[in-house]
Design an enzyme around this catalytic site. Structure first.
Site: not given
Length: 339
Positions: A46-47, A204, A230, A235-236, A238
């Site tokens: 059940d993890q 930005k 940074d 998500t790359a 920016t």
């Protein structure tokens, strides 16, 4: 005063490769074998997470190596349950080595009726019986104040400074350090000071979360090799967009140095298709096969600095000495010997 017992390492499943590398580095420093404590960290059907430590840890100085990266909740629970197992086994001191501290972006209430999850995680870690935290490049420095236990926050900038001096040897006069957003200016300025380079900023603006509406370069980047810095690459989006704006503003090349390679979704594909020539990350998060096989991504190790930091904590000596680039030169011997 130095501890009587030897430092002992134990690892969850988040980044076993890094844990083993830290153990190898400590073996080199100590002149004796340092291995990970024999334990099993696994899941029931059940993890539910189950931990069993096979070695005696009574009175020992324990170091749990576990970044709370994706899946953040599972890895956080592994950390807490390992700590509980060690505390109930009478370990003398428990230090959580968290190369990447998850939930760090939720460090304040940006709008009404939202949590400060970083503070909640700090409470959980403290209540689990952990005595000290060792981490790398917290997203927000004030998170250290969320804890009622000592927190040592290491910095990747001295490692990046060594790497830049090696890989951009002979081109230092052409370098420009760039913060990809206003919030990261202090981090970028720190690296710029280390390598004696000018600083530019990409301003930005977002219409809504996840969507960038406008970017403006503050500073003259014409004819410069721009290095964006940074604390994480998620998500790359920016970095990719900022790189385009920098190239449009006259930059000759754009590179990026980010501490934590979160690399969510199509981040690797976005980097591959971007105008950036290279993206340098650390191994604070276990890199996926896609990350390791991407020709534009290069990974620098953190095992040397974490191994030395653990030994300094164990010996009761200064951890802040590792904030200096010169201190890291002998620690990273061989990697940058032809500086």
């Amino acid at each position: 005063m130095a501890a009587i017992t030897e430092p002992k390492l134990i690892s969850g499943n988040a980044n076993l490769t890094l844990a083993k590398s830290i153990a190898r580095r400590m073996s080199m420093h100590r002149g004796m074998s340092v291995n990970l404590v024999d334990a099993r960290v696994e899941r029931f059907n059940d993890q539910e997470i189950f931990v069993e430590v096979y070695e005696n840890v009574r009175g020992e100085d324990m170091y749990i190596i576990q970044p709370t990266s994706n899946p953040a909740n599972d890895n956080l629970m592994e950390l807490l349950i390992i700590a509980d197992a060690l505390r109930r086994s009478s370990a003398d001191r428990i230090t959580a080595v968290i190369p990447y501290f998850g939930y760090a972006r939720q460090d304040r209430r940006a709008k009404a009726r939202t949590p400060i999850s970083a503070k909640l995680v700090a409470n959980l870690i403290t209540e689990a019986g952990i005595d000290r935290v060792l981490t790398l490049d917290l997203h927000a420095a004030q998170i250290q104040g969320f804890f009622d236990i000592p927190v040592d926050n290491l910095y990747a900038s001295p490692i990046f400074a060594l790497d830049i001096e090696h890989h951009f040897k002979g081109a230092k006069d052409d370098l420009m350090i760039v913060s990809p957003d206003v919030g990261g200016v202090a981090r970028a300025r720190e690296l710029a000071k280390r390598i004696v380079a000018p600083l530019a900023i990409v301003d930005k603006r977002r219409e809504k979360a996840g969507e960038i509406s406008e970017m403006t370069v503050i500073g003259n980047v014409a004819g410069k090799k721009c290095i964006m810095v940074d604390d994480m690459c998620d998500t790359a989006g920016t970095l990719s967009k900022a790189a385009e704006v920098l190239m449009e503003s006259g930059a000759t090349e754009v590179h990026a140095y980010t501490t934590h390679g979160v690399m969510s979704g199509s981040a690797v594909e976005r980097i591959t298709n971007s105008v950036m020539k290279s993206v340098v990350i650390t191994d604070s998060i276990e890199p996926t096969e896609a990350v390791k096989s991407c020709p534009k991504i290069r990974i620098v190790p953190t095992a040397p600095i974490f191994a030395q930091a653990i030994l300094n904590i164990w010996n009761g000596t200064s951890v802040s000495s590792l904030f200096e680039t010169n201190t890291l030169v002998p620690i990273y011997e061989g990697m940058y010997q032809n500086r």
